[in-house]
Design an enzyme around this catalytic site. Structure first.
Site, mmCIF file in Angstrom:
data_model
loop_
_atom_site.group_PDB
_atom_site.id
_atom_site.type_symbol
_atom_site.label_atom_id
_atom_site.label_comp_id
_atom_site.label_asym_id
_atom_site.label_seq_id
_atom_site.Cartn_x
_atom_site.Cartn_y
_atom_site.Cartn_z
ATOM 1 C CG ASP A 164 -7.089 38.255 -6.408
ATOM 2 O OD1 ASP A 164 -6.505 38.075 -6.306
ATOM 3 O OD2 ASP A 164 -8.885 37.524 -6.526
ATOM 4 C CG ASP A 199 -5.682 32.850 -10.786
ATOM 5 O OD1 ASP A 199 -6.687 32.086 -11.870
ATOM 6 O OD2 ASP A 199 -4.787 31.985 -10.586
ATOM 7 C CG ASP A 214 -2.383 37.115 -6.829
ATOM 8 O OD1 ASP A 214 -1.996 35.825 -6.960
ATOM 9 O OD2 ASP A 214 -3.903 37.324 -7.475
HETATM 10 O O1 LIG Z 1 -2.642 33.082 -5.754
HETATM 11 P P1 LIG Z 1 -3.128 32.893 -7.202
HETATM 12 O O2 LIG Z 1 -2.252 33.481 -8.833
HETATM 13 O O3 LIG Z 1 -3.925 34.063 -6.718
HETATM 14 O O4 LIG Z 1 -4.237 31.607 -7.691
HETATM 15 C C1 LIG Z 1 -4.829 31.730 -6.447
HETATM 16 C C2 LIG Z 1 -5.516 30.434 -7.507
HETATM 17 O O5 LIG Z 1 -6.566 30.305 -7.929
HETATM 18 C C3 LIG Z 1 -6.978 29.597 -9.157
HETATM 19 O O6 LIG Z 1 -8.289 28.901 -7.871
HETATM 20 C C4 LIG Z 1 -9.314 30.284 -8.269
HETATM 21 O O7 LIG Z 1 -9.266 31.211 -9.374
HETATM 22 C C5 LIG Z 1 -9.808 30.435 -10.848
HETATM 23 C C6 LIG Z 1 -9.587 30.548 -12.096
HETATM 24 O O8 LIG Z 1 -10.246 33.047 -11.719
HETATM 25 C C7 LIG Z 1 -11.884 30.055 -9.690
HETATM 26 O O9 LIG Z 1 -12.262 29.034 -10.888
HETATM 27 C C8 LIG Z 1 -11.633 29.980 -8.023
HETATM 28 O O10 LIG Z 1 -12.855 29.702 -7.626
HETATM 29 C C9 LIG Z 1 -10.246 30.124 -7.560
HETATM 30 O O11 LIG Z 1 -10.028 29.823 -6.556
HETATM 31 C C10 LIG Z 1 -6.770 28.194 -8.748
HETATM 32 O O12 LIG Z 1 -7.461 26.787 -9.392
HETATM 33 C C11 LIG Z 1 -5.716 27.717 -7.609
HETATM 34 O O13 LIG Z 1 -5.022 26.472 -7.718
HETATM 35 C C12 LIG Z 1 -4.966 28.535 -7.406
HETATM 36 O O14 LIG Z 1 -3.467 28.387 -5.836
#
Ligand SMILES: O=P(O)(O)OC[C@H]1O[C@H](O[C@H]2O[C@H](CO)[C@@H](O)[C@H](O)[C@H]2O)[C@H](O)[C@@H](O)[C@@H]1O
Length: 237
Positions: free
Chosen positions: A187, A21, A19
């Site tokens: 995560d 984020d 993954d």
């Molecule tokens: O599947 P991932 O790669 O983990 O992405 C999931 C979502 O991540 C992002 O949002 C999340 O991370 C941001 C930065 O750390 C944080 O600010 C936010 O609160 C989290 O929800 C992204 O913006 C989404 O589009 C993704 O789907």
């Protein structure tokens, strides 16, 4: 600390699915600030150079954003929870459904929309903390058009068409690489469907950070993820 078992997962080469984020990048206040953990790009490059293992980044973001952050040539990134698959025809967008969801969203202070074209993420990280549980509950209860589902994540609720998801994507990847041992590192709550799928395939699930999880293994943070990828690239695994 990296669990020792993760350094000896057996004879088969690894299909490492990661993954972005919270896993390759620490969580940031805004998605545009989620820079990769130091050393992440180098670790991914090293793992790619390893002749036998296979590597995929599987994210809820648009794939191009993750490429922009990581800048790793030749890296395979599957975006939008499996909807965006490199080499496959682009899926049709259902803009009418997204507009319908937007029109039904609650008004919550600090909430903002991330329209990804095919899917919609509604963030409430900027909402005052005491209001966040209510924001999460209201977002989960939004009536959805047929064929759409809501997925809660870290201070976000994602709306997407049914039929995709990280579990589905991992099943597809395992079919492509039947000789490899699948490992999924993630995560978030949206990663739990991926953990379920990888465990169902006899693979390995690794959760980064705290919170309940199906994953039997834990890493403390994205720094440990980078360490683990580096060790796998060196042949431990
Ligand atoms: O599947 P991932 O790669 O983990 O992405 C999931 C979502 O991540 C992002 O949002 C999340 O991370 C941001 C930065 O750390 C944080 O600010 C936010 O609160 C989290 O929800 C992204 O913006 C989404 O589009 C993704 O789907």
């Amino acid at each position: 600390m990296i669990p020792e078992e993760l350094l000896c997962l057996g004879e088969r080469p690894l299909l490492v699915i990661c993954d972005y984020d919270g896993t390759l990048a620490p969580i940031a206040v805004h998605p545009s600030r989620a820079f990769p953990q130091r050393g992440a790009a180098q670790a991914l490059e090293a793992l790619q150079r390893h002749g036998k293992h296979r590597l995929v980044v599987l994210t809820g973001r648009r794939a191009q954003e993750v490429h922009g952050f990581l800048g790793v040539a030749g890296l395979r990134v599957i975006g939008l929870h499996g909807l965006e698959w490199p080499g496959r025809p682009e899926q049709p967008r259902d803009r009418a459904a997204i507009q319908q969801i937007v029109s039904r969203l609650p008004q919550v202070e600090g909430m903002w929309l991330e329209d990804k074209g095919w899917t919609l993420a509604v963030h409430y990280r900027d909402t005052p903390e005491p209001l966040q549980p209510k924001a999460a509950a209201l977002l989960a209860a939004v009536p959805l058009p047929e064929g759409w589902e809501a997925m809660p994540g870290k201070k976000v609720c994602e709306y997407r068409p049914v039929g995709y998801g990280k579990g589905w994507a991992i099943g597809q990847l395992a079919l492509e690489h039947p000789q490899h041992h699948p490992v999924f590192v993630g995560d978030d709550r949206t990663d739990e469907e991926g953990f379920a799928a990888v465990l169902g395939l006899g693979g390995t699930a690794v959760k980064v950070g705290g919170g309940e999880s199906l994953a039997p293994y834990r890493l403390g943070n994205s720094l440990e993820v980078v360490e683990l990828l580096t060790l796998w690239a060196r042949g431990c695994g």
